[in-house]
Write an enzyme that holds these catalytic residues in place. Sequence first.
Site, PDB file in Angstrom:
ATOM      1  N   SER A  77      36.292 -27.580 -19.530  1.00 33.69           N
ATOM      2  CA  SER A  77      34.872 -27.638 -19.899  1.00 33.69           C
ATOM      3  C   SER A  77      34.135 -28.829 -19.300  1.00 33.69           C
ATOM      4  CB  SER A  77      34.723 -27.655 -21.424  1.00 33.69           C
ATOM      5  OG  SER A  77      35.191 -28.875 -21.961  1.00 33.69           O
ATOM      6  N   LYS A 148      32.666 -34.429 -24.413  1.00 40.29           N
ATOM      7  CA  LYS A 148      31.471 -33.881 -23.776  1.00 40.29           C
ATOM      8  C   LYS A 148      30.619 -35.041 -23.267  1.00 40.29           C
ATOM      9  CE  LYS A 148      32.524 -29.663 -25.177  1.00 40.29           C
ATOM     10  NZ  LYS A 148      33.056 -28.658 -24.224  1.00 40.29           N
TER      11      LYS A 148
END
Length: 264
Positions: A77, A148
Amino acid sequence: MDTEAQHEKRDRSSDTPTGTEERSRFSRSAGLFGGPGTAGRPWLSWRRTGLLGLLCAVFLLLLSTFVLQPFLIPSGSMEPTLRVGDRLLVNKLAYRFGTVPERGDVIVFDGTDSFVQEPAQENPVTGLLHGAAAALGLAEPAETDFVKRVVGVGGDRVVCCDKGGRVEVNGRAVDERYVYAGDAPSRVPFDIVVPEGTLWMMGDHRSNSRDSRDHLGEPGGGMVPVERVIGRADWIGWPMGRWSVLEPTEAFRDVPRPGNGAHG
């Protein structure tokens, strides 16, 4: 002459026990400190090795808990910045002394109540062992831990997308060069204002990342509370060929402060 001979014999015979006693004493002490005497007592060596290993493990756990935690990357990701199998070194002191996360920071956080509404139940013993292994970078992180990039901080208005297909923060388009090649900045349109004390998080591999965009309709709206931040990802420590420092991005350099450039 006879008297001298008897004295010499007596002197030589008296030397023998003393020498034997010294050798015996040396042998006993050598056995205690890992020398030849350990051959008959291998348990001493194993006990010493086990104690040393335990002390090292405790030290590493304390270091991981309070200062620098290895973090195994389990998914793609965050490609191309981070790859599957990379082991980050997460700086847990980055936000401990009044410093707060900034736009562009790559951070590790606990997604409970933001990305994960109901954490899965697990056996306490299994959870403890897995947690210890994850803290040392030997196992995948807990299902509630995520890595993230910060795209919006408290007060920011984050919009996607502008006419050029770019993310806007406070009315300023962001040139996100770290986004995975071929990915659009987002295929999901959104227009949000980040509440104070929270963060808007997105992965660099936008088409392969479940991030704040996927939780807009859930409690919390996908916003991550600042107090849930575990630390900032500052280095890739393993594998050796990937060793590098995660340099700050300049993508948000020209973004104005909240309220100074946002349009409505």
